[in-house]
Design an enzyme around this catalytic site. Structure first.
Site, PDB file in Angstrom:
ATOM      1  N   ARG A   5     -24.029  -7.204   8.887  1.00 21.44           N
ATOM      2  CA  ARG A   5     -25.108  -6.646   9.698  1.00 21.44           C
ATOM      3  C   ARG A   5     -26.474  -6.777   8.915  1.00 21.44           C
ATOM      4  NH1 ARG A   5     -27.419  -6.394  14.709  1.00 21.44           N
ATOM      5  NH2 ARG A   5     -29.077  -7.115  13.317  1.00 21.44           N
ATOM      6  N   CYS A  58       1.923   3.595  -3.183  1.00 16.58           N
ATOM      7  CA  CYS A  58       1.413   4.848  -3.539  1.00 16.58           C
ATOM      8  C   CYS A  58       0.813   5.715  -2.389  1.00 16.58           C
ATOM      9  CB  CYS A  58      -0.177   4.374  -4.282  1.00 16.58           C
ATOM     10  SG  CYS A  58       0.093   3.246  -5.566  1.00 16.58           S
ATOM     11  N   CYS A  83     -38.641  -0.486  12.235  1.00 14.31           N
ATOM     12  CA  CYS A  83     -38.029  -0.735  13.567  1.00 14.31           C
ATOM     13  C   CYS A  83     -37.160   0.727  13.842  1.00 14.31           C
ATOM     14  CB  CYS A  83     -37.075  -1.922  13.531  1.00 14.31           C
ATOM     15  SG  CYS A  83     -38.008  -3.120  13.790  1.00 14.31           S
ATOM     16  N   CYS A  97       0.926  -1.274  -0.033  1.00 13.68           N
ATOM     17  CA  CYS A  97       0.025  -0.042  -0.105  1.00 13.68           C
ATOM     18  C   CYS A  97       0.979   1.287   0.023  1.00 13.68           C
ATOM     19  CB  CYS A  97      -0.860  -0.105   1.174  1.00 13.68           C
ATOM     20  SG  CYS A  97      -1.868  -1.408   1.374  1.00 13.68           S
ATOM     21  N   CYS A 125     -29.707  -8.759   9.596  1.00  9.11           N
ATOM     22  CA  CYS A 125     -31.130  -8.179   9.755  1.00  9.11           C
ATOM     23  C   CYS A 125     -32.135  -8.649   8.828  1.00  9.11           C
ATOM     24  CB  CYS A 125     -30.976  -6.379   9.281  1.00  9.11           C
ATOM     25  SG  CYS A 125     -30.438  -5.501  10.622  1.00  9.11           S
TER      26      CYS A 125
END
Lengths: 106, 259
Positions: B216, B79, B178, B76, B220
């Site tokens: 997540r 650059c 919700c 990484c 849900c």
């Protein structure tokens, strides 16, 4: 090599009581969970932890399936001499993970 | 030939999507007043809050450190010389300049890997990917998250908003029912949060590991017994755009602790 985090004071006065903290990335798979297919996930936990100052064990602990993932172990030590602290965990497979740190006593 | 049929089919399906009525066309952009914005932090137990505040005890930092290590060793730095990435990182998800596609930080990391480094992309929920994402997002921790919807993001924002208001699954619930209408009230033992993503990737006690916002979303979807989409899929990216705009003004809490 597992990911290990240690918290050790930079330098301490002789005779002072210091707090040492160690955390390791480990699933601590209890053996009671099931995967999405309903198959039991085999138990795989860390069984034993110890901390050595030089060659002397200053703290050790047995771990059990009730211990959470990524266990954080915190303990106290009266600093009297400088040396290399070695934190070692042993998995039930026999594999060990360790990390060292320098303890500097003024 | 088969490919042509596929492309044709995609165009037909895309056409259908545009013709179907937007469920959220008349709804306000956000169901929560700006003054009422509350991070998920406000809905977790005192113990979990204490854990999140403790930079050593917070297990999320295991991934942050792993990410920092990866960032330094996997190319990484060839650059990226800058030390602080909080600005560029907070602009995701955005339209990718080269490809025109909507991408989030995970998408950018994999683009860098395949185009710049010639390396295999990381799996979306892999330890390496979670590490890099949490390391980069953590650099802006504690700062307010701002996110502007530019004209080229507007269609994605609208699609994400539509997803948020669309009832789905066997329980026939939308996100909004919700997280807009009933936050702060109880669902069994839990207090319903406002559904913000300012702390992701987050360490969920339920998972006992770090997870992305898309994971997540899948949880849900499973909760209302709806079809789950793929991690990194277009619908989830669009939902991420909407939620990012919806939670603008909250503080970046990566890596947070949640239930």
């Amino acid at each position: 090599m597992a990911d290990i985090r240690l918290s050790i004071p930079k330098s301490v006065e002789s005779g002072a009581v210091i707090e040492l903290k160690a955390m390791i990335r480990h699933d601590m798979e209890s053996g009671y969970r099931r995967d999405i297919q309903g198959q039991a996930i085999p138990r795989n936990i860390l069984e034993y932890f110890e901390c050595r100052l030089g060659d002397t064990v200053i703290f050790s602990a047995d771990l059990f399936p009730g211990v959470s993932a990524n266990p954080l172990i915190k303990f106290y030590h009266r600093a009297q001499e400088s040396g290399t602290l070695t934190f070692t965990w042993r998995e039930q497979t026999g594999q060990t993970f360790y990390k060292t740190a320098e303890l500097v006593v003024l | 030939m088969i490919r042509a049929v596929w492309v044709g089919l995609i165009f037909i399906l895309a056409g259908c999507g545009e013709q179907s009525k937007s469920v959220s066309k008349d709804a306000p952009d956000f169901g929560i007043e700006p003054g009422e914005l509350k991070s998920g932090y406000a809905f977790i137990s005192k113990d979990s809050q204490a854990l999140q505040n403790d930079d050593f005890g917070n297990p999320g930092f295991l991934w942050v450190e792993k990410g920092a290590q990866l960032f330094g060793t996997s190319g990484c730095l060839d650059c990226h010389k800058s030390e602080d990435f909080s600005g560029p990182v907070s602009a995701f998800p955005k339209r990718h300049k080269a490809t025109g596609a909507l991408i989030n930080l995970q998408g950018q990391i994999n683009y860098c890997r395949s185009e710049r480094l010639g390396a295999a992309p990381y799996a979306y929920e892999s330890e390496a990917m979670l590490g890099l994402v949490s390391f980069l997002k953590n650099q802006g921790a504690g700062r307010q998250l701002n996110y502007d919807i530019s004209p080229d993001l507007q269609p994605h924002f609208n699609a994400g908003k539509d997803y948020f208001y669309q009832r789905r699954g066997q329980l026939n619930l939308s996100c909004a029912q919700c997280h807009d209408d009933n936050w702060g009230t109880k669902m069994r033992g839990d207090t319903i949060s406002q559904g913000h993503i300012n702390g992701f990737p987050t360490f969920r006690n339920d998972w006992q590991t770090l997870g992305s916002a898309h994971r997540r979303f899948q949880a849900c979807n499973a909760g209302v017994r709806a079809q789950q989409s793929e991690l990194g899929s277009q619908v989830y990216l669009q939902l991420e755009v909407y939620l990012k705009a919806r939670g603008a003004g909250l503080k970046n809490e990566t890596p947070s602790i949640r239930r």
